[in-house]
Design a protein around this motif. Sequence first.
Motif, mmCIF file in Angstrom:
data_model
loop_
_atom_site.group_PDB
_atom_site.id
_atom_site.type_symbol
_atom_site.label_atom_id
_atom_site.label_comp_id
_atom_site.label_asym_id
_atom_site.label_seq_id
_atom_site.Cartn_x
_atom_site.Cartn_y
_atom_site.Cartn_z
ATOM 1 N N GLY A 61 -5.590 -6.684 -0.133
ATOM 2 C CA GLY A 61 -4.815 -5.483 0.109
ATOM 3 C C GLY A 61 -5.143 -5.039 1.645
ATOM 4 N N THR A 62 -6.149 -5.453 2.096
ATOM 5 C CA THR A 62 -6.530 -5.110 3.683
ATOM 6 C C THR A 62 -5.286 -5.893 4.769
ATOM 7 N N SER A 84 -10.486 8.359 1.871
ATOM 8 C CA SER A 84 -10.078 7.132 1.231
ATOM 9 C C SER A 84 -11.069 6.058 1.877
ATOM 10 N N VAL A 130 -2.157 8.070 1.540
ATOM 11 C CA VAL A 130 -2.752 7.292 0.237
ATOM 12 C C VAL A 130 -2.572 7.937 -1.166
ATOM 13 N N ALA A 158 -2.911 1.588 -2.893
ATOM 14 C CA ALA A 158 -3.769 0.509 -3.557
ATOM 15 C C ALA A 158 -4.271 0.914 -4.652
ATOM 16 N N SER A 180 -3.162 -3.014 -3.601
ATOM 17 C CA SER A 180 -4.328 -4.141 -3.681
ATOM 18 C C SER A 180 -4.615 -4.364 -5.272
HETATM 19 C C1 LIG Z 1 -7.220 3.118 -0.803
HETATM 20 C C2 LIG Z 1 -7.551 1.671 -0.474
HETATM 21 N N1 LIG Z 1 -6.906 1.305 0.556
HETATM 22 C C3 LIG Z 1 -7.158 -0.230 0.874
HETATM 23 C C4 LIG Z 1 -8.043 -1.186 0.131
HETATM 24 C C5 LIG Z 1 -8.257 -2.518 0.223
HETATM 25 O O1 LIG Z 1 -7.716 -3.236 -0.585
HETATM 26 P P1 LIG Z 1 -8.548 -4.919 -0.770
HETATM 27 O O2 LIG Z 1 -9.763 -4.539 -1.182
HETATM 28 O O3 LIG Z 1 -7.645 -5.489 -1.824
HETATM 29 O O4 LIG Z 1 -8.504 -5.475 0.565
HETATM 30 C C6 LIG Z 1 -8.796 -0.442 -1.069
HETATM 31 C C7 LIG Z 1 -9.667 -0.953 -1.981
HETATM 32 O O5 LIG Z 1 -10.251 -1.863 -1.778
HETATM 33 C C8 LIG Z 1 -8.433 1.144 -1.231
HETATM 34 O O6 LIG Z 1 -9.140 1.812 -2.413
#
Ligand SMILES: Cc1ncc(COP(=O)(O)O)c(C=O)c1O
Length: 366
Positions: A61-62, A84, A130, A158, A180
Amino acid sequence: MSNPPVHVTRPFLPPLEEFIPYLEEIWTSGHLTNGGPMHQRLEAALCEYLGVPHLCLFNNGTSALMVALQALELQGEVITTPYSFVATANAIAWNGLDPVFVDVEPTYLNLSPEAIEAAITENTSAIVPVHCYGNPCDTAAIDAIARRHGLKVVYDAAHAFGVRDSEGSILRHGDLAVLSFHATKVFNTFEGGAVVCHDLEMKQRLDRLKNFGLDGESRLAATGMNGKLNEVSAAFGLLQLKHIDTALEARKKIDTHFRLALEKLPGLSALPRGRQTNDNFSYFPVLVEPSYPLSRDELLTCLAERGIHGRRYFHPLIPDFEHSPFRGGDWPVARDASDRVLCLPIYPGLSSDELDRIVYALREAR
Ligand SMILES: Cc1ncc(COP(=O)(O)O)c(C=O)c1O
């Protein structure tokens, strides 16, 4: 013998034997990554399940959030929430943009439209709200503000897999929405993520950016990254999709059970669910009220002593992390929630015995 610990979540794993045929297919094709058949099938299946026109898979997700922001060619300041996970702000900063944190509203703890509008300057180029805990933001107000001021909107969705309102998927809002598929999320591909977009041109741009910025064999369209999802993860996603409705149903039962139990536990308030018509019950946040005999941290410790491991999502606020590169500020609603919130365990495999243990522990922790 003491009871095994209960954690805030546990990844959903379908029966192993159901995954074997997918692995056999991958071994036969010899295609491990680079947009192979599983990847293509998962993109199509997710578009259909979620009810969105285009979706671009990522390895987490990042990276999806980073590339989504890059694709919009933003500059200057981006308004976002301090309440967040750090990835939200990190993705903004990775793009050389300046995150401007503003307060959340007190009901769902999502970005406050009034606070957004008050923070807009001539340097603002975008808003990154978010959908916290899967509760939809006030998308009508946020999208209207963006239109009025000529700003882009990238929703960090996410937590919002499968969430719908009366008109369809909440992922349709904004210029882009980012999911995510991390192991702990409602729908997982071990690690993974996706960007939802409105048209094919944007989909193709995202596809290039996640593939090093390459456009064909000899043209570099941009300084892209390697954000590709591998075939094993994509196959796992296809299998997860077969089980997702059962998994969501199991989460719903736990949510209902907790809400009923909390009615008899004064001083502990479940965060309300929002405007969604289809929910995903991704988290179960509780606010510890001042009238409760214990502080949030005392309750956390008390539960942990009984083998129940809640989590303080989201504490600290992003700019309040030690060594955080982000400027501090005054966000009274977000800070108050961050000091009082505790997420209780919720996941499909949580047994009724474990559920009873959690409710019993909450009752005893006084
Ligand atoms: C609000 C939010 N944004 C972004 C992410 C990032 O996703 P990822 O862990 O898949 O990189 C997360 C969780 O991990 C999240 O909770």
